[in-house]
Design a protein around this motif. Structure first.
Motif, PDB file in Angstrom:
ATOM      1  N   ASN A 171      10.897   2.154  21.548  1.00  0.00           N
ATOM      2  CA  ASN A 171      10.889   2.249  20.089  1.00  0.00           C
ATOM      3  C   ASN A 171       9.583   1.781  19.468  1.00  0.00           C
ATOM      4  O   ASN A 171       9.555   1.398  18.302  1.00  0.00           O
ATOM      5  N   GLN A 172       8.513   1.812  20.202  1.00  0.00           N
ATOM      6  CA  GLN A 172       7.239   1.314  19.696  1.00  0.00           C
ATOM      7  C   GLN A 172       6.448   2.399  18.963  1.00  0.00           C
ATOM      8  O   GLN A 172       5.326   2.744  19.329  1.00  0.00           O
ATOM      9  N   TYR A 173       7.047   2.929  17.893  1.00  0.00           N
ATOM     10  CA  TYR A 173       6.350   3.870  17.027  1.00  0.00           C
ATOM     11  C   TYR A 173       6.712   3.539  15.584  1.00  0.00           C
ATOM     12  O   TYR A 173       7.801   3.077  15.281  1.00  0.00           O
ATOM     13  N   HIS A 174       5.756   3.714  14.716  1.00  0.00           N
ATOM     14  CA  HIS A 174       5.886   3.329  13.311  1.00  0.00           C
ATOM     15  C   HIS A 174       6.363   4.517  12.492  1.00  0.00           C
ATOM     16  O   HIS A 174       5.641   5.483  12.310  1.00  0.00           O
ATOM     17  N   ASP A 175       7.583   4.397  12.006  1.00  0.00           N
ATOM     18  CA  ASP A 175       8.243   5.453  11.242  1.00  0.00           C
ATOM     19  C   ASP A 175       8.776   4.825   9.954  1.00  0.00           C
ATOM     20  O   ASP A 175       8.731   3.602   9.782  1.00  0.00           O
ATOM     21  N   ARG A 176       9.317   5.610   9.081  1.00  0.00           N
ATOM     22  CA  ARG A 176       9.862   5.108   7.820  1.00  0.00           C
ATOM     23  C   ARG A 176      10.891   3.999   8.082  1.00  0.00           C
ATOM     24  O   ARG A 176      11.811   4.162   8.872  1.00  0.00           O
TER      25      ARG A 176
ATOM     26  N   LEU B  81       0.858  -1.182   0.000  1.00  0.00           N
ATOM     27  CA  LEU B  81       0.000   0.000   0.000  1.00  0.00           C
ATOM     28  C   LEU B  81       0.900   1.239   0.000  1.00  0.00           C
ATOM     29  O   LEU B  81       1.552   1.526   1.016  1.00  0.00           O
ATOM     30  N   PRO B  82       0.970   1.951  -1.138  1.00  0.00           N
ATOM     31  CA  PRO B  82       1.860   3.113  -1.241  1.00  0.00           C
ATOM     32  C   PRO B  82       1.652   4.118  -0.105  1.00  0.00           C
ATOM     33  O   PRO B  82       0.527   4.360   0.322  1.00  0.00           O
ATOM     34  N   ASP B  83       2.749   4.667   0.365  1.00  0.00           N
ATOM     35  CA  ASP B  83       2.782   5.629   1.466  1.00  0.00           C
ATOM     36  C   ASP B  83       2.202   5.046   2.755  1.00  0.00           C
ATOM     37  O   ASP B  83       1.778   5.774   3.641  1.00  0.00           O
ATOM     38  N   PHE B  84       2.195   3.705   2.833  1.00  0.00           N
ATOM     39  CA  PHE B  84       1.751   3.048   4.064  1.00  0.00           C
ATOM     40  C   PHE B  84       2.723   1.916   4.391  1.00  0.00           C
ATOM     41  O   PHE B  84       3.676   2.138   5.138  1.00  0.00           O
TER      42      PHE B  84
ATOM     43  N   VAL C 198       6.766  -3.404   6.654  1.00  0.00           N
ATOM     44  CA  VAL C 198       7.764  -2.352   6.732  1.00  0.00           C
ATOM     45  C   VAL C 198       7.065  -1.067   6.313  1.00  0.00           C
ATOM     46  O   VAL C 198       6.397  -1.023   5.278  1.00  0.00           O
ATOM     47  N   CYS C 199       7.206  -0.028   7.117  1.00  0.00           N
ATOM     48  CA  CYS C 199       6.514   1.241   6.879  1.00  0.00           C
ATOM     49  C   CYS C 199       7.214   2.090   5.823  1.00  0.00           C
ATOM     50  O   CYS C 199       8.437   2.208   5.819  1.00  0.00           O
ATOM     51  N   HIS C 200       6.397   2.688   4.947  1.00  0.00           N
ATOM     52  CA  HIS C 200       6.918   3.643   3.969  1.00  0.00           C
ATOM     53  C   HIS C 200       7.277   4.972   4.629  1.00  0.00           C
ATOM     54  O   HIS C 200       8.260   5.596   4.262  1.00  0.00           O
ATOM     55  N   SER C 201       6.438   5.417   5.564  1.00  0.00           N
ATOM     56  CA  SER C 201       6.647   6.728   6.186  1.00  0.00           C
ATOM     57  C   SER C 201       5.867   6.794   7.496  1.00  0.00           C
ATOM     58  O   SER C 201       5.162   5.859   7.862  1.00  0.00           O
ATOM     59  N   ARG C 202       5.985   7.897   8.150  1.00  0.00           N
ATOM     60  CA  ARG C 202       5.232   8.137   9.391  1.00  0.00           C
ATOM     61  C   ARG C 202       3.843   8.700   9.081  1.00  0.00           C
ATOM     62  O   ARG C 202       2.957   8.683   9.923  1.00  0.00           O
ATOM     63  N   ASN C 203       3.641   9.156   7.842  1.00  0.00           N
ATOM     64  CA  ASN C 203       2.414   9.869   7.477  1.00  0.00           C
ATOM     65  C   ASN C 203       1.120   9.170   7.880  1.00  0.00           C
ATOM     66  O   ASN C 203       0.209   9.799   8.394  1.00  0.00           O
TER      67      ASN C 203
ATOM     68  N   GLY D  27      12.177  -3.772  14.643  1.00  0.00           N
ATOM     69  CA  GLY D  27      13.414  -3.438  13.949  1.00  0.00           C
ATOM     70  C   GLY D  27      13.205  -2.275  13.000  1.00  0.00           C
ATOM     71  O   GLY D  27      12.095  -1.742  12.880  1.00  0.00           O
ATOM     72  N   LYS D  28      14.308  -1.891  12.344  1.00  0.00           N
ATOM     73  CA  LYS D  28      14.241  -0.771  11.406  1.00  0.00           C
ATOM     74  C   LYS D  28      15.281  -0.960  10.311  1.00  0.00           C
ATOM     75  O   LYS D  28      16.405  -1.401  10.584  1.00  0.00           O
ATOM     76  N   VAL D  29      14.895  -0.627   9.082  1.00  0.00           N
ATOM     77  CA  VAL D  29      15.836  -0.647   7.966  1.00  0.00           C
ATOM     78  C   VAL D  29      16.816   0.499   8.178  1.00  0.00           C
ATOM     79  O   VAL D  29      16.406   1.656   8.283  1.00  0.00           O
ATOM     80  N   ILE D  30      18.114   0.168   8.257  1.00  0.00           N
ATOM     81  CA  ILE D  30      19.130   1.195   8.496  1.00  0.00           C
ATOM     82  C   ILE D  30      20.006   1.448   7.273  1.00  0.00           C
ATOM     83  O   ILE D  30      20.759   2.415   7.252  1.00  0.00           O
ATOM     84  N   GLU D  31      19.908   0.564   6.268  1.00  0.00           N
ATOM     85  CA  GLU D  31      20.615   0.775   5.003  1.00  0.00           C
ATOM     86  C   GLU D  31      19.687   0.385   3.865  1.00  0.00           C
ATOM     87  O   GLU D  31      19.018  -0.645   3.916  1.00  0.00           O
ATOM     88  N   ASN D  32      19.662   1.225   2.831  1.00  0.00           N
ATOM     89  CA  ASN D  32      18.873   0.987   1.621  1.00  0.00           C
ATOM     90  C   ASN D  32      17.368   1.011   1.869  1.00  0.00           C
ATOM     91  O   ASN D  32      16.622   0.217   1.307  1.00  0.00           O
TER      92      ASN D  32
END
Length: 153
Positions: free
Chosen positions: A85-90, A47-50, A109-114, A127-132
């Motif tokens: 760290n329980q918040y959904h960010d990019r 889902l784009p931007d989600f 995996v979240c596209h953004s915080r929007n 977890g969080k993507v830290i590269e790429n």
């Protein structure tokens, strides 16, 4: 902190796990990755931007693709929602579920915080993507997870 590389045809994403905030969720994800559970599964929901979502065993082949999004590993894990760290960010990895304490293998995996703040403290961020992180934007519905390789410290 432990890490992994999620390999896809669109590129590799390096993930850093929230070992302290969501230890049981991280342990479960790493166990499934070591077993090769995720290899060949698709991102069945994009889902784009989600979010991009994967981890359903029914997404592996055409015969069961119509059930993609409804499967798991055969058990459920409890949500872990109290960490800092329980918040959904990019780039954040979070456990998908069909209700509290029903997650298992599906993750997103979240596209953004929007459009993701309503997920905070409802889905376990682990977890969080830290590269790429740009690979998240390149993933289309049906793209496959080639493998998830763990990087142990």
């Amino acid at each position: 902190m432990s890490k992994a590389i999620i390999k896809t045809a669109k590129g590799d994403m390096t993930v850093e796990f929230y070992d302290n905030d969501a230890p049981k969720t991280v342990e479960n994800f790493k166990k499934l990755a070591k077993e090769g559970f995720y290899n060949g599964l698709t991102f069945h929901r994009v889902l784009p931007d989600f979010v991009i979502q994967g981890g359903c065993p029914f997404s592996k082949d055409d015969a069961t693709a119509h059930k993609a999004g409804s499967g798991g590993p055969g058990y459920h894990i409890d949500c872990e929602l109290s960490g800092e760290n329980q918040y959904h960010d990019r780039g954040v990895l979070s456990m998908a579920h069909a209700g509290r304490n029903t997650g298992g293998s599906q993750f997103f995996v979240c596209h953004s915080r929007n459009n993701t703040a309503h997920l905070d403290r409802n889905h376990t961020c682990f977890g969080k993507v830290i590269e790429n992180v740009d690979v998240v934007d390149a993933i289309k519905q049906g793209d496959r997870i080639v493998s998830i390789d763990l990087i142990e410290d």
